[in-house]
Design an enzyme around this catalytic site. Structure first.
Site, mmCIF file in Angstrom:
data_model
loop_
_atom_site.group_PDB
_atom_site.id
_atom_site.type_symbol
_atom_site.label_atom_id
_atom_site.label_comp_id
_atom_site.label_asym_id
_atom_site.label_seq_id
_atom_site.Cartn_x
_atom_site.Cartn_y
_atom_site.Cartn_z
ATOM 1 N N ARG A 1 0.841 -1.194 0.000
ATOM 2 C CA ARG A 1 0.000 0.000 0.000
ATOM 3 C C ARG A 1 0.878 1.247 0.000
ATOM 4 N NH1 ARG A 1 -3.366 -0.156 5.010
ATOM 5 N NH2 ARG A 1 -4.572 -1.705 3.845
ATOM 6 N N ARG B 1 -1.422 7.137 9.462
ATOM 7 C CA ARG B 1 -1.459 6.574 8.111
ATOM 8 C C ARG B 1 -1.760 7.659 7.076
ATOM 9 N NH1 ARG B 1 -3.991 0.482 8.610
ATOM 10 N NH2 ARG B 1 -2.692 -0.237 10.344
ATOM 11 N N LYS C 1 -3.202 1.780 15.063
ATOM 12 C CA LYS C 1 -3.223 2.675 13.911
ATOM 13 C C LYS C 1 -3.917 3.995 14.243
ATOM 14 C CE LYS C 1 -7.243 0.170 12.098
ATOM 15 N NZ LYS C 1 -7.704 -0.707 11.018
ATOM 16 N N LYS D 1 -5.597 7.567 12.173
ATOM 17 C CA LYS D 1 -6.019 8.089 10.874
ATOM 18 C C LYS D 1 -6.483 9.537 10.994
ATOM 19 C CE LYS D 1 -7.398 3.482 9.277
ATOM 20 N NZ LYS D 1 -8.499 2.624 8.779
ATOM 21 N N CYS E 1 -14.782 -3.423 0.618
ATOM 22 C CA CYS E 1 -13.386 -3.753 0.905
ATOM 23 C C CYS E 1 -12.941 -4.877 -0.020
ATOM 24 C CB CYS E 1 -13.232 -4.161 2.372
ATOM 25 S SG CYS E 1 -13.991 -5.755 2.760
ATOM 26 N N CYS F 1 -7.524 -11.136 1.701
ATOM 27 C CA CYS F 1 -7.479 -10.588 3.055
ATOM 28 C C CYS F 1 -7.592 -11.709 4.076
ATOM 29 C CB CYS F 1 -8.600 -9.569 3.261
ATOM 30 S SG CYS F 1 -8.623 -8.902 4.941
ATOM 31 N N CYS G 1 -15.719 -8.617 6.726
ATOM 32 C CA CYS G 1 -15.584 -8.908 8.155
ATOM 33 C C CYS G 1 -15.970 -7.653 8.923
ATOM 34 C CB CYS G 1 -14.163 -9.359 8.490
ATOM 35 S SG CYS G 1 -12.977 -8.007 8.676
ATOM 36 N N CYS H 1 -13.342 -1.844 6.962
ATOM 37 C CA CYS H 1 -12.447 -1.052 6.121
ATOM 38 C C CYS H 1 -13.182 -0.184 5.098
ATOM 39 C CB CYS H 1 -11.446 -1.969 5.417
ATOM 40 S SG CYS H 1 -10.243 -2.709 6.548
#
Length: 583
Positions: free
Chosen positions: A75, A144, A226, A228, A447, A453, A492, A496
């Protein structure tokens, strides 16, 4: 930083022993094995890569006695989604040379390459950096990719928020040299290879640094989880500002940004089996002037650095600190780090969303064209040649490309006289124009999910197009084909594709079964609720159509779909859906 020594999760210990994210990655790259060990897998995320196992390929391999089909997802970090035509073309080259020949535009305005084998990881990252791009901090327990409204417009407002994005990148970036040492073969490229990493000499530093000489902002163990950031406008929340750990909502007066309402604690991920976890929308914290905003952002990150849960990664994100403390205590701590009080938020809030699709006047005599890319996947096949079509546009116009938070692309700086030429190139490659795309498809996204994934329970990207196929005709019969509502799908519960604030969402819960959410909205400032759980895949379209029929039959004048679902109770909605005439 706090002198307390909390119990550390295994990942914290891996980071602490990694020598600033270096680990033994360099040694493993040279080993004749097709995958990395579990410690380096955690560190590779900071470098922008996840190791994956293609479950489709695994099944084929098992038939011949093989095992898992390992490859790497890579990514990029592309602040605000802005990239040159030449960079975009080069990324298309890389996906064909090293990847699985497809390229993914993500929900955070960047690019993912899939299917890279371990031996090709270093040359791929090296090539990316030679394009003045980077994968550093695209994943991992750091800040990120920073999202920002991608619109090309001559207004001061757009220039100001996009300039802030560019300033925030170095101010919030990790400074470790491990990235350069591991991946960049040209030793003369130096700091340039970090593509935005390293300190900003002009940025003021507020609050407590980590005391670490290598990572003064992050420290040797970086963040607990993470982080954002997104920057939006009240009249254009195209980047879903309330889903960010740290959201900046521009406050505009007389055509200029006078500051930002700072929102904290958004995050979509959850684990249904763990009641302690939940998705959350950010809360309004304080107002920061343009002179204050970078320092305030650093201090929000530092408070999370020093107080986020490092023992349990399931509850390690900023939203859990704010849930435990309350936003008032959190603001007081940020002000303590910053060294002065902050003003309260202004009354400004989100009230519109623009997906920037189709033709838009830039205000400088040129036009931009937003092309809807279904689920962000660029590929060529017998029906559509998306890669070839985008290559043709980039070669012809050589303009800047901007990626949206809805997985689509914007071609900028198109002359009025060239409009027909651009559309001609798109149609020549059998790509549906935005004008030919149904409203429901245009406002949907998913996603990646299966097969690559590792967290995916169900299909998502590969399933959503056929779900939209099944909705288009019933919506037209209901007279709802022009209605705007967001439909989002994830394989899931990690969220995302930001499902939990959508008008309607499908979240993978068990093999072949989804949780159906409704009641959020396209503004992105309200949470959806569970309408039905464990809905089998083969009846999911019927369940969705029934809810839309209930909306058609029972809505108030001018009421949006999300507002309608939010107004009626879940039980009443189910009764209405059963009783409404089906198209």
């Amino acid at each position: 930083m706090s002198t307390d020594t909390p119990k550390l999760s295994p990942v914290e210990k891996i980071k602490e022993a990694s020598a600033y994210l270096k680990g033994t990655i360099g040694e493993e790259i040279s080993e004749p094995i097709d995958h990395f060990n579990k410690d380096n897998l955690q560190l590779l995320k900071f470098h922008g890569s996840y190791q994956q196992d293609d479950r489709d390929a695994r099944l084929t391999a098992k038939k011949s006695g093989g095992g898992k089909a390992y490859s790497m997802m890579l990514r990029l970090r592309i602040p605000g989604g802005r990239i040159t035509s030449q960079q975009f073309l080069s990324m298309l080259d890389l996906c064909e040379e090293f990847g699985n020949a497809t390229m993914k535009v993500t929900t955070r305005q960047t690019i993912q390459l899939h299917g890279i084998v371990k031996d090709d990881l270093r040359p791929t990252i090296d090539r990316i950096n030679k394009l003045a791009l980077s994968t550093l901090a695209a994943c991992g327990d750091v800040n990120r990719n920073i999202m920002c409204c991608p619109a090309k417009h001559s207004s001061n407002v757009h220039a100001q928020i996009q300039a802030l994005t560019d300033k925030l990148v170095p101010a919030m970036a990790p400074q470790t040299k491990a990235y350069h040492e591991l991946w960049i073969t040209d030793t003369d490229s130096g700091e340039k290879s970090l593509a935005g990493g390293g300190p900003d000499p002009d940025a003021a530093v507020h609050g407590e640094l980590s005391g670490d000489p290598v990572e003064p902002l992050y420290g040797s163990t970086y963040l607990p989880r993470k982080f954002k950031i997104g920057i939006a406008l009240p009249d254009d929340n195209c980047i879903d500002v309330y889903t960010q750990d740290l959201g900046l909502l521009a406050v505009v007066r007389d055509g200029n940004v006078i500051g930002y309402n700072v929102l904290v604690g958004g995050g979509m991920g959850t684990t249904p089996s763990a009641a302690k976890t939940f998705p959350a929308l950010a809360k309004r914290m304080a107002f920061a002037t343009p002179e204050q905003v970078i320092g305030v952002c650093q201090c929000v990150l530092k408070v999370q650095r020093d107080n986020g849960n490092r023992a349990d990664r399931k509850i390690a994100r900023l939203k859990y600190v704010i849930a435990d403390w309350g936003v008032e205590k959190f603001r007081a701590e940020v002000e303590k780090y910053y060294g002065e009080k902050l003003a309260d938020c202004t009354e400004d809030d989100v009230h519109e969303v623009d997906d920037h699709m189709g033709w838009q006047d830039q205000g400088d005599g040129k036009w931009s064209y937003g092309l809807n890319i279904e689920n962000g996947r660029l590929y060529d096949d017998d029906k559509h040649q998306l890669k070839a079509g985008l290559r043709a546009v980039c070669h012809e116009f050589k303009s800047e490309i901007r990626m949206t938070g809805h997985q689509s692309v914007i071609f900028t700086d198109i002359a009025e006289s060239d409009k027909d030429k651009l559309i001609g190139l798109i149609k020549e490659h059998h790509i549906p124009t935005t004008e030919e795309t149904s409203t429901v498809r245009r406002w949907s996204m998913s996603c990646v999910a299966l097969p690559t994934c590792g967290l995916a329970i169900t299909e998502s990207e590969r399933r959503l197009p056929s779900i939209i196929d099944g909705l288009e005709q019933p919506l037209a019969k209901l007279g709802l084909e022009k209605e705007r509502f967001t439909i989002r799908m994830t394989g899931c519960p990690n969220g995302c594709a930001r499902p939990y604030n959508a008008d309607m969402a499908l979240v993978g819960k068990a093999k072949g079964k989804y949780t159906l959410f409704v009641g959020g909205g396209w503004l992105g400032n309200r949470m959806a609720f569970v309408y039905k759980d464990l809905v089998p895949d083969d009846i999911i379209v019927d369940e969705m159509v029934a809810v839309f029929a209930a909306y058609k039959a029972n809505r108030d004048a001018g009421e949006s779909f999300g507002d309608f679902c939010n107004r009626v109770s879940r039980d009443d909605l189910e009764v209405m859906a059963a009783a409404a005439p089906k198209p």
